[in-house]
Design a protein around this motif. Structure first.
Motif, short mmCIF file in Angstrom:
data_model
loop_
_atom_site.label_atom_id
_atom_site.label_comp_id
_atom_site.label_asym_id
_atom_site.label_seq_id
_atom_site.Cartn_x
_atom_site.Cartn_y
_atom_site.Cartn_z
N HIS A 199 0.82 -1.21 0.00
CA HIS A 199 0.00 0.00 0.00
C HIS A 199 0.86 1.27 0.00
O HIS A 199 0.66 2.17 -0.83
CB HIS A 199 -0.93 -0.01 1.21
N GLU A 200 1.82 1.34 0.89
CA GLU A 200 2.67 2.53 0.98
C GLU A 200 3.51 2.71 -0.28
O GLU A 200 3.63 3.82 -0.81
CB GLU A 200 3.57 2.43 2.21
N PHE A 201 4.07 1.60 -0.78
CA PHE A 201 4.91 1.69 -1.99
C PHE A 201 4.12 2.20 -3.19
O PHE A 201 4.57 3.10 -3.90
CB PHE A 201 5.49 0.31 -2.31
N VAL A 202 2.93 1.66 -3.41
CA VAL A 202 2.13 2.04 -4.58
C VAL A 202 1.70 3.49 -4.50
O VAL A 202 1.82 4.25 -5.48
CB VAL A 202 0.90 1.11 -4.73
N ASN A 203 1.24 3.91 -3.35
CA ASN A 203 0.79 5.29 -3.21
C ASN A 203 1.95 6.28 -3.31
O ASN A 203 1.81 7.36 -3.89
CB ASN A 203 0.04 5.46 -1.89
N SER A 204 3.11 5.89 -2.77
CA SER A 204 4.29 6.77 -2.88
C SER A 204 4.74 6.89 -4.33
O SER A 204 5.10 7.98 -4.79
CB SER A 204 5.43 6.21 -2.02
N LEU A 205 4.72 5.76 -5.06
CA LEU A 205 5.11 5.79 -6.46
C LEU A 205 4.16 6.66 -7.27
O LEU A 205 4.59 7.48 -8.11
CB LEU A 205 5.14 4.37 -7.03
N ALA A 206 2.85 6.52 -7.04
CA ALA A 206 1.88 7.34 -7.75
C ALA A 206 2.08 8.82 -7.46
O ALA A 206 1.97 9.68 -8.35
CB ALA A 206 0.46 6.92 -7.37
N GLU A 207 2.44 9.12 -6.22
CA GLU A 207 2.69 10.53 -5.86
C GLU A 207 3.97 11.04 -6.51
O GLU A 207 4.01 12.16 -7.05
CB GLU A 207 2.76 10.66 -4.35
#
Length: 396
Positions: A199-207
Motif C-alpha cells: 500500500h505505501e509503496f504504490v501510493n508513494s510511487l503514484a505521488e
C-alpha cells in the motif's frame, strides 16, 4: 512457523472434524466435490471413506500446488524456506488427487504440474470464467456507480483497468510508470484493493510520478458487480509477471471478465495468459523487462481497438461458463445418471467465491440438490437459493 506439509495435514484433519459436526447424513450423498486439493481434498477423501456406499469424488484443482511458486508473498515464503517440505507438499497434493474419480483444473499449466508428477492423471480444464452473469442478470443484488461516474471521468478519457487486487509480482509498478508516459486523458483504475505490504509503496510511487489525479482504486467490489463495472473501461492490464510459476501457468477469471466486457488485454510474454491472448488475437503481449515498450503496446491496442474489441467479445462468448462446464456436466450425466445429491467441501472462506456458485448452478441443471460446507458463509450475490450452507457455529 509450523512445518509446511504437517500444517496442511493438520488443516485437513481439522476441517474433516468440522464436517462431521456439521453434516450428519453422509450416506445420502452421491457426489462429493472438493474445492482445492490440500485441506478440502484430504478431508473429502476421509469423509467418503466413512460412508456405507460409494460416493463419486470430484476434485476441483483451484490452487497452485507448489507453495514456493504461489502468488502470495507470505504463502510463497513457506515453500521457499524449505525446499524439502515444498516438494513433499507437492507430492502430497498429487497423491490426494490420484484418489479422486474425476479431476478438473482452471488452466492447462495447472494441469501440467500435476501430470508432470503423475502422467496417468486425467484432468479436464474448466477455465475460471465468471461469464453467464451478464450485466443486469438475476444475480445482481446491489448497485454501484459506473466506472466513469464513480471517479468523474469524461467520455474522452481512456480508461485502463487493472482488474484485480494489487499484490507482489503483479506488474503494478510498470503500469504506473507507463501511465506517467501517456497523455493526461489516460487514466488507470485498480478494480480491487492493494495488499497491505504494498500500500505505501504504490501510493508513494503514484505521488512521485504525479499521478494522484489519474490513478484510482475501487476497493473490493461485490463479485456480481464486476462485469457491470468493467463495461465502460477501454482496455485491461493483466500484467502478472512471469517470475513465478503460478503466474506463468494460470488463466485467472480476470481474463474472462475483461473479454466478457469486450476489453482488449495487455499482458507479459511467457505466461499462459499471453498464449491465450496471442492465440485469439484479443490484445498485446510484451516482453517482461525486455525491449518492447509498454507504452507502445497501449498505443498499438488503441490503433487496432475495434478489431481487438470485436475479437475479445467473440472469445468471451466462446468461453462462457455454460460452455466451459460442459465436460463436468457430461461426466456426471454419463457416469451418475441417477445422482440426486451433492456435497461441496471448501475448507476456506467462500464469501466471494463465484466459482462455487457456478458449480452449484451446473449441478442444479442436472436436478442435483447441493449442500456446501465452508469456513465462512458466502455473500448474498454468490449465494444460491435452495442450497444448504454449513459452516462452524452457524447454519443457514
Amino acid at each position: 512457523m509450523k512445518e509446511l506439509l504437517s500444517s496442511q495435514v493438520d488443516r485437513a484433519n481439522s476441517f474433516y472434524e468440522e464436517i462431521l459436526m456439521l453434516v450428519h447424513d453422509d450416506n445420502n450423498y452421491d457426489i462429493v466435490i472438493a474445492h482445492e486439493t490440500y485441506c478440502s481434498g484430504m478431508a473429502a477423501l476421509k469423509f467418503c471413506e466413512r460412508s456405507q456406499h460409494d460416493i463419486f469424488k470430484i476434485l476441483d484443482i483451484v490452487e497452485y500446488p507448489v507453495f514456493s511458486q504461489r502468488s502470495s508473498e507470505q504463502v510463497r515464503a513457506r515453500g521457499v524456506n524449505s525446499s524439502i517440505s515444498d516438494q513433499l507438499t507437492l507430492s502430497f497434493a498429487v497423491s490426494v488427487a490420484s484418489k479422486f474419480d474425476y479431476l478438473i483444473s482452471t488452466s492447462e499449466g495447472q494441469r501440467a504440474v500435476y501430470r508432470e508428477q503423475n502422467d496417468s492423471l486425467e484432468i479436464d480444464v474448466i477455465r475460471n470464467s465468471r461469464s453467464g452473469q451478464a450485466p443486469n442478470s438475476e444475480y445482481l443484488v446491489s448497485e454501484v456507480d459506473s466506472i466513469r461516474t464513480m471517479f468523474s471521468l469524461s467520455s474522452s478519457d481512456i480508461v485502463m483497468v487493472y482488474p484485480n487486487r494489487v499484490y507482489s509480482h503483479g506488474g503494478i509498478e510498470a503500469c504506473l510508470n507507463t501511465l506517467s508516459k501517456l497523455p493526461e486523458h489516460f487514466k488507470l483504475v485498480i478494480v480491487g484493493d492493494i495488499v497491505n505490504e504494498l500500500h505505501e509503496f504504490v501510493n508513494s510511487l503514484a505521488e512521485d510520478l504525479q499521478l494522484k489525479s489519474r490513478f484510482y482504486v475501487t476497493g473490493m467490489l461485490d463479485p456480481s458487480l464486476v462485469l457491470d463495472f468493467l463495461t465502460e473501461a477501454d482496455l485491461a492490464l493483466i500484467t502478472l509477471e512471469p517470475t513465478i510459476e503460478n503466474h506463468r501457468k494460470c488463466l485467472p477469471n480476470r481474463v474472462f471478465d475483461a473479454l466478457e466486457c469486450g476489453l482488449p488485454i495487455i499482458c507479459y510474454d511467457g505466461t499462459e495468459i499471453s498464449d491465450f491472448v496471442r492465440k485469439y488475437e484479443v490484445g498485446c503481449s510484451i516482453k517482461y523487462r525486455g525491449d518492447s515498450s509498454f507504452e507502445d503496446a497501449v498505443l498499438h491496442v488503441l490503433d487496432n481497438f475495434m478489431r481487438l474489441k470485436r475479437n475479445a467479445s467473440k472469445v468471451g462468448l466462446l468461453h462462457r461458463w455454460e460452455y466451459e462446464s460442459l465436460p463436468l456436466k457430461r461426466s456426471i450425466a454419463q457416469l451418475l445418471p441417477n445422482a440426486r445429491r451433492a456435497l461441496i467441501l471448501a475448507g476456506k472462506d467462500i464469501s466471494r467465491n463465484d466459482r462455487i456458485k457456478r458449480m452449484i448452478m451446473s449441478l442444479k441443471e442436472l436436478d442435483i440438490r447441493v449442500d456446501v460446507v465452508a469456513k465462512a458463509p458466502p455473500m448474498d450475490s454468490v449465494r444460491v437459493s435452495d442450497v444448504n450452507y454449513y459452516y462452524p457455529k452457524r447454519t443457514v
